[in-house]
Design an enzyme around this catalytic site. Structure first.
Site, PDB file in Angstrom:
ATOM      1  N   TYR A  35    -115.738 -89.783  25.517  1.00 40.93           N
ATOM      2  CA  TYR A  35    -116.538 -91.000  25.580  1.00 40.93           C
ATOM      3  C   TYR A  35    -115.842 -92.141  24.863  1.00 40.93           C
ATOM      4  CZ  TYR A  35    -118.104 -90.610  20.677  1.00 40.93           C
ATOM      5  OH  TYR A  35    -118.153 -90.571  19.306  1.00 40.93           O
ATOM      6  N   ARG A  54    -107.303 -95.601  24.867  1.00 41.56           N
ATOM      7  CA  ARG A  54    -107.766 -94.444  24.082  1.00 41.56           C
ATOM      8  C   ARG A  54    -108.520 -93.468  24.986  1.00 41.56           C
ATOM      9  NH1 ARG A  54    -111.377 -95.441  18.795  1.00 41.56           N
ATOM     10  NH2 ARG A  54    -112.982 -95.793  20.380  1.00 41.56           N
ATOM     11  N   ARG A 102    -121.415 -72.154  36.022  1.00 49.16           N
ATOM     12  CA  ARG A 102    -121.014 -72.046  34.614  1.00 49.16           C
ATOM     13  C   ARG A 102    -119.957 -70.975  34.395  1.00 49.16           C
ATOM     14  NH1 ARG A 102    -121.419 -69.454  30.005  1.00 49.16           N
ATOM     15  NH2 ARG A 102    -121.312 -70.676  28.087  1.00 49.16           N
ATOM     16  N   HIS A 104    -116.137 -70.734  32.082  1.00 50.52           N
ATOM     17  CA  HIS A 104    -115.312 -71.496  31.152  1.00 50.52           C
ATOM     18  C   HIS A 104    -114.123 -72.167  31.850  1.00 50.52           C
ATOM     19  CE1 HIS A 104    -117.684 -69.289  28.272  1.00 50.52           C
ATOM     20  NE2 HIS A 104    -117.119 -69.934  27.254  1.00 50.52           N
ATOM     21  N   LYS A 148    -111.670 -88.397  21.544  1.00 46.95           N
ATOM     22  CA  LYS A 148    -113.049 -88.876  21.370  1.00 46.95           C
ATOM     23  C   LYS A 148    -113.959 -88.008  22.235  1.00 46.95           C
ATOM     24  CE  LYS A 148    -115.438 -93.249  20.457  1.00 46.95           C
ATOM     25  NZ  LYS A 148    -115.973 -92.894  19.153  1.00 46.95           N
ATOM     26  N   GLU A 180    -111.509 -89.196   7.636  1.00 43.08           N
ATOM     27  CA  GLU A 180    -112.286 -90.342   8.129  1.00 43.08           C
ATOM     28  C   GLU A 180    -113.739 -90.108   7.783  1.00 43.08           C
ATOM     29  OE1 GLU A 180    -112.229 -90.568  12.450  1.00 43.08           O
ATOM     30  OE2 GLU A 180    -112.241 -88.399  12.635  1.00 43.08           O
TER      31      GLU A 180
HETATM   32  N1  PDD Z   1    -117.756 -93.806  16.593  1.00 40.51           N
HETATM   33  N2  PDD Z   1    -114.098 -91.959  13.621  1.00 40.51           N
HETATM   34  C1  PDD Z   1    -115.113 -91.363  14.247  1.00 40.51           C
HETATM   35  C2  PDD Z   1    -115.312 -89.893  14.081  1.00 40.51           C
HETATM   36  C3  PDD Z   1    -115.991 -92.127  15.048  1.00 40.51           C
HETATM   37  O1  PDD Z   1    -116.992 -91.526  15.700  1.00 40.51           O
HETATM   38  C4  PDD Z   1    -115.797 -93.533  15.154  1.00 40.51           C
HETATM   39  C5  PDD Z   1    -116.677 -94.415  15.982  1.00 40.51           C
HETATM   40  C6  PDD Z   1    -114.720 -94.111  14.466  1.00 40.51           C
HETATM   41  C7  PDD Z   1    -114.416 -95.598  14.549  1.00 40.51           C
HETATM   42  O2  PDD Z   1    -113.800 -95.927  15.775  1.00 40.51           O
HETATM   43  P1  PDD Z   1    -113.993 -97.372  16.450  1.00 40.51           P
HETATM   44  O3  PDD Z   1    -113.567 -98.361  15.438  1.00 40.51           O
HETATM   45  O4  PDD Z   1    -113.097 -97.333  17.634  1.00 40.51           O
HETATM   46  O5  PDD Z   1    -115.452 -97.501  16.797  1.00 40.51           O
HETATM   47  C8  PDD Z   1    -113.888 -93.299  13.716  1.00 40.51           C
HETATM   48  C9  PDD Z   1    -118.577 -94.478  17.565  1.00 40.51           C
HETATM   49  C10 PDD Z   1    -118.926 -95.877  17.247  1.00 40.51           C
HETATM   50  C11 PDD Z   1    -119.744 -93.585  17.932  1.00 40.51           C
HETATM   51  O6  PDD Z   1    -119.520 -92.389  18.053  1.00 40.51           O
HETATM   52  O7  PDD Z   1    -120.865 -94.077  18.130  1.00 40.51           O
END
Ligand code: PDD
Length: 288
Positions: A35, A54, A102, A104, A148, A180
């Site tokens: 996402y 990304r 379903r 894997h 992501k 982070e």
């Molecule tokens: N999340 N690290 C993680 C684990 C995150 O989920 C996010 C942002 C960031 C910051 O990334 P960016 O600056 O590109 O938003 C870092 C979004 C906002 C969310 O999951 O809602």
């Protein structure tokens, strides 16, 4: 129906209440998808190309071809922004490996599910200016945090742990080093020097993080990408969190102890002003 109810699902724009995804979707059954969250200022998607790059990287990592070209994403998202009233919004988009029996194993013939919606931008909480508390917790996630992925259960649990302890965010630590936040990137300031951990498979390469590094560099504020130990974080003069939803938030307490004098620091005030000015210039179409 409100003004932000139109979503995009598999080629169609329709009201959110009418958008339906199969229970056999691999996003639902396996969390098999990725996402993006893209802020919109003045009707314009912020750093769209960086977000789409990304997305490409996330899709490559999960071995799924991007179902839409960047051009098509831009058209879809522009249309979605307009249909949801332009102005400031927050776009969410998700691509999953689609609907299949379903198993894997990757399905041979499934079409990816492509979904995008617009949500209102949250009004800045008073705490975003006054500063928030954070706790440090062990980073229990997998080793592909640069993807992501929609599989956010560890992030959800760690973030909730922070909320339950009266803090606003969990700062994640792996083998003594800060990676982070549960939903944000982390910066610290020591003796006027801004530091954020380098990009790696242990953290998401945040778009807001990149903007903050750029703004510091342009303003001549010393800024480097290097490792942050949890001990260094505890001794820092300032700690900030960055994300597309919250911009740059000062952290005033880590694990109950004050950061610096326990109030948002001067470099945060400077960078936060720069960030706001940059967003305003973007809103007016002066920067891309
Ligand atoms: N999340 N690290 C993680 C684990 C995150 O989920 C996010 C942002 C960031 C910051 O990334 P960016 O600056 O590109 O938003 C870092 C979004 C906002 C969310 O999951 O809602």
């Amino acid at each position: 129906m409100g003004t932000r109810d139109i979503v995009f699902l598999n080629g169609e724009f329709l009201p959110a209440a009418e958008a339906k995804v199969s229970v056999l979707d691999r996003g639902f059954l396996f969390g098999d998808g990725v996402y993006e969250v893209i802020p919109v200022y003045g009707g314009r998607p912020f750093r769209l190309e960086a977000h789409l790059l990304r997305l490409d990287q996330s899709l490559t990592e999960i071995r799924l071809a991007n179902p839409l070209t960047h051009r098509r994403w831009e058209d879809v998202l522009t249309d979605l922004i307009t249909r949801n009233g332009a102005g400031d919004q927050s776009l969410y988009l998700q691509v999953t490996r689609g609907v299949a029996a379903r198993e894997h194993a990757f399905p041979l013939h499934a079409l990816p599910t492509v979904f995008a919606m617009s949500q209102p931008q949250l009004p800045p909480e008073p705490s975003a200016q006054a500063g928030v508390k954070a706790i440090t917790v062990e980073d229990i996630r997998w080793a592909h945090c640069h993807v992501k992925a929609i599989t956010l259960l560890p992030n959800v649990l760690l973030h909730q742990q922070a909320l339950d302890s009266g803090a606003a965010e969990a700062i994640l630590v792996r083998e003594g080093e800060v990676t982070e936040g549960a939903a944000s990137n982390v910066f610290m300031v020591t003796r006027g020097h801004v530091v954020t951990p380098p990009k790696s498979h242990l953290l998401l390469p945040g778009i807001t993080r990149d903007v903050v590094v750029e703004l510091c560099t342009e303003a001549g504020i010393p800024c480097s990408e290097s490792k942050i130990t949890v001990d260094a974080l505890r001794r820092a003069d300032e700690v900030w969190l960055t994300s597309s939803n919250k911009d740059v938030v000062p952290v005033t307490h880590v694990d109950g102890l004050p950061v610096g004098n326990g109030r948002p620091g001067p470099l945060w005030a400077q960078v936060s002003d720069l960030y706001r000015a940059y967003k305003d210039a973007f809103r007016r179409g002066e920067v891309h």
